[in-house]
Design a protein around this motif. Sequence first.
Motif, mmCIF file in Angstrom:
data_model
loop_
_atom_site.group_PDB
_atom_site.id
_atom_site.type_symbol
_atom_site.label_atom_id
_atom_site.label_comp_id
_atom_site.label_asym_id
_atom_site.label_seq_id
_atom_site.Cartn_x
_atom_site.Cartn_y
_atom_site.Cartn_z
ATOM 1 N N LEU A 128 0.863 -1.184 0.000
ATOM 2 C CA LEU A 128 0.000 0.000 0.000
ATOM 3 C C LEU A 128 0.897 1.232 0.000
ATOM 4 O O LEU A 128 1.877 1.299 0.744
ATOM 5 N N VAL A 129 0.575 2.202 -0.857
ATOM 6 C CA VAL A 129 1.405 3.406 -0.990
ATOM 7 C C VAL A 129 0.558 4.651 -0.755
ATOM 8 O O VAL A 129 -0.545 4.778 -1.312
ATOM 9 N N ARG A 130 1.069 5.558 0.047
ATOM 10 C CA ARG A 130 0.366 6.831 0.209
ATOM 11 C C ARG A 130 0.510 7.625 -1.091
ATOM 12 O O ARG A 130 1.585 8.095 -1.448
ATOM 13 N N ALA A 131 -0.603 7.767 -1.796
ATOM 14 C CA ALA A 131 -0.615 8.495 -3.069
ATOM 15 C C ALA A 131 -2.053 8.844 -3.427
ATOM 16 O O ALA A 131 -2.979 8.081 -3.129
ATOM 17 N N GLY A 132 -2.228 9.989 -4.075
ATOM 18 C CA GLY A 132 -3.561 10.404 -4.492
ATOM 19 C C GLY A 132 -4.050 9.636 -5.697
ATOM 20 O O GLY A 132 -5.254 9.566 -5.951
ATOM 21 N N MET A 133 -3.113 9.066 -6.434
ATOM 22 C CA MET A 133 -3.446 8.248 -7.594
ATOM 23 C C MET A 133 -2.202 7.479 -8.017
ATOM 24 O O MET A 133 -1.078 7.860 -7.700
ATOM 25 N N SER A 134 -2.414 6.394 -8.735
ATOM 26 C CA SER A 134 -1.300 5.645 -9.305
ATOM 27 C C SER A 134 -0.898 6.301 -10.622
ATOM 28 O O SER A 134 -1.741 6.887 -11.308
ATOM 29 N N TYR A 182 3.397 -1.021 4.119
ATOM 30 C CA TYR A 182 2.811 0.292 3.810
ATOM 31 C C TYR A 182 3.955 1.274 3.601
ATOM 32 O O TYR A 182 4.767 1.505 4.492
ATOM 33 N N VAL A 183 4.054 1.838 2.402
ATOM 34 C CA VAL A 183 5.085 2.825 2.096
ATOM 35 C C VAL A 183 4.434 4.210 2.100
ATOM 36 O O VAL A 183 3.456 4.445 1.385
ATOM 37 N N ILE A 184 4.991 5.118 2.896
ATOM 38 C CA ILE A 184 4.412 6.457 3.028
ATOM 39 C C ILE A 184 5.421 7.504 2.571
ATOM 40 O O ILE A 184 6.261 7.967 3.357
ATOM 41 N N PRO A 185 5.368 7.886 1.291
ATOM 42 C CA PRO A 185 6.212 8.995 0.839
ATOM 43 C C PRO A 185 5.595 10.307 1.335
ATOM 44 O O PRO A 185 4.392 10.511 1.207
ATOM 45 N N LEU A 186 6.398 11.166 1.913
ATOM 46 C CA LEU A 186 5.899 12.440 2.431
ATOM 47 C C LEU A 186 6.741 13.594 1.893
ATOM 48 O O LEU A 186 7.941 13.452 1.687
ATOM 49 N N ALA A 187 6.090 14.719 1.685
ATOM 50 C CA ALA A 187 6.807 15.920 1.255
ATOM 51 C C ALA A 187 7.060 16.776 2.502
ATOM 52 O O ALA A 187 7.640 16.309 3.468
ATOM 53 N N PRO A 210 4.977 -3.940 8.288
ATOM 54 C CA PRO A 210 6.009 -2.896 8.240
ATOM 55 C C PRO A 210 5.470 -1.599 7.623
ATOM 56 O O PRO A 210 4.651 -1.636 6.703
ATOM 57 N N VAL A 211 5.949 -0.477 8.140
ATOM 58 C CA VAL A 211 5.568 0.845 7.634
ATOM 59 C C VAL A 211 6.847 1.628 7.365
ATOM 60 O O VAL A 211 7.696 1.766 8.248
ATOM 61 N N PHE A 212 6.979 2.136 6.142
ATOM 62 C CA PHE A 212 8.207 2.830 5.749
ATOM 63 C C PHE A 212 7.891 4.275 5.343
ATOM 64 O O PHE A 212 7.042 4.504 4.483
ATOM 65 N N VAL A 213 8.587 5.219 5.948
ATOM 66 C CA VAL A 213 8.435 6.632 5.595
ATOM 67 C C VAL A 213 9.597 7.037 4.692
ATOM 68 O O VAL A 213 10.761 6.878 5.057
ATOM 69 N N VAL A 214 9.253 7.554 3.514
ATOM 70 C CA VAL A 214 10.255 7.872 2.491
ATOM 71 C C VAL A 214 10.162 9.349 2.107
ATOM 72 O O VAL A 214 9.169 9.789 1.541
#
Length: 485
Positions: A5-11, A73-78, A102-106
């Motif tokens: 699962l990726v934090r994103a508004g769209m693929s 769960y991958v969570i890319p954050l700005a 697992p949860v990864f903040v990128v």
Amino acid sequence: MKKILVRAGMSPLDTFSADEMIKRNSIGNNVGNLMYAYSIFRNLTTKDVELIPDYYRSNPADADMINETYDSYVIPLANAIRTSFIPTLKRYTALIKKLKIPVFVVGMGMAFSYEPNVGQKRPFDDDVKRFVSAVLEKSNILGLRGQITSDYLSYLGFKEGRDHMVIGCPSMYTFGDNIKIRDVELNNNSAISINMTPKADQKVLKFLNDLSGQYKNLEFTPQDLDEMILTYSGMPFLGAAVNSKINNYPNNLSSDVYKNNQVKFFLSAPSWIDHMGTIDLSIGTRLHGNVAPILAGTPSIAIPIDARMRELTEYHNFPRIPANEIHEDMELEELLEKVDVHSVEKSQKRNYDNFINFLNKNGIENVYRYNSEGWKAPFDEKLEKVNLKEPLTPITSCGAEEMSERLQKSFGIIVPKQEKEKNNNNKKLKAKSKTISKLKNDLDKKDKELGEKNQQNEELTLKIQTMENSKSWKLTKPLRSFKQN
């Protein structure tokens, strides 16, 4: 097949129409968010791994479903460390605490001033600490955007190298370490792309805005949701930047770039990068407005205006110039003489290897081990089957039929959004009024307590004085009596 699962508004594989993207706010208020999502999908998709966007849903009630459906769960954050994002950060904290995967903040970063005091106490310090602590219970280390963010987390008590490390922005690793910038020679026919931020200094905005009168093949690339609405419908979004009076900023259809059909709002990261390959030079105050051309091999000049952009442009060694070095009547050629458009190439391999090191520390499978010349990433194969949307151009450039269709759809989009914005503002006003009333009551209570204390102090002072006078009288009276005897 593993599912992430990726934090994103769209693929990047989604092909929503412009009106659908506005309804859903698929860009998360800024289309630059699509850029680093593209990198995450391309780098982490393998033949055995599938990535699915969460469409910006952050509900702790979803924890059981996520645990059952996904492997991580991958969570890319700005710039997540900012006041307006704290409510979302709190929801993610509550969700992460319930997760068993697992949860990864990128790529987490902050939104501070250009020269911030990282040791300054901020209202959201504890919220950030709780979020970081929750993530560290589910992964080995956080990836941060730059050194300023790293220094801030160190100030909060987390150790650099153990709890967090600087990796830059994931968008810069979309194509691995493959960045080759073309040389540039400007002339009146050069294709120029400009990007701007409404809060930039006026002299910077004036310099960028004036370029539209100097280069006939100039384009403006807006990024914010309110600018997307303006481009799509011609209607300003009340309360937003394009509805405010900002000199030298193209925030309405009467601006030259809108009148001359020189605006392109991109609906996907791949199409944005592809188009930038046709540009001779890009310049502006937006991070991803400069990342897109760099990934396309196009020379660019970044103008950092805050710590968020400063730490990233420094880490990735962007060709850049500080805002205070831009002066009136400055020529674009003069700016080019101050930068090395190839500087970004010099740090790319080291930075990319560091990014892969971060992924490996967290045990995140990626395409690096398979990457070789001529090799096609699994995500590329999927992307080839998708018909990406063309960039959005101003409504004034459309034919009558499309213009009519946009206006009809706009009514159904803008009115609910304005109503929602109005309700949100009313809630904020009520909350502020409630806070002000409480503060007034507290102040009245304090004043009353202070008044009572002052009265008590006066009474005590009077009593002491009376006692002192009484003491003096008792000492002197026996002496007088003795003399009389």
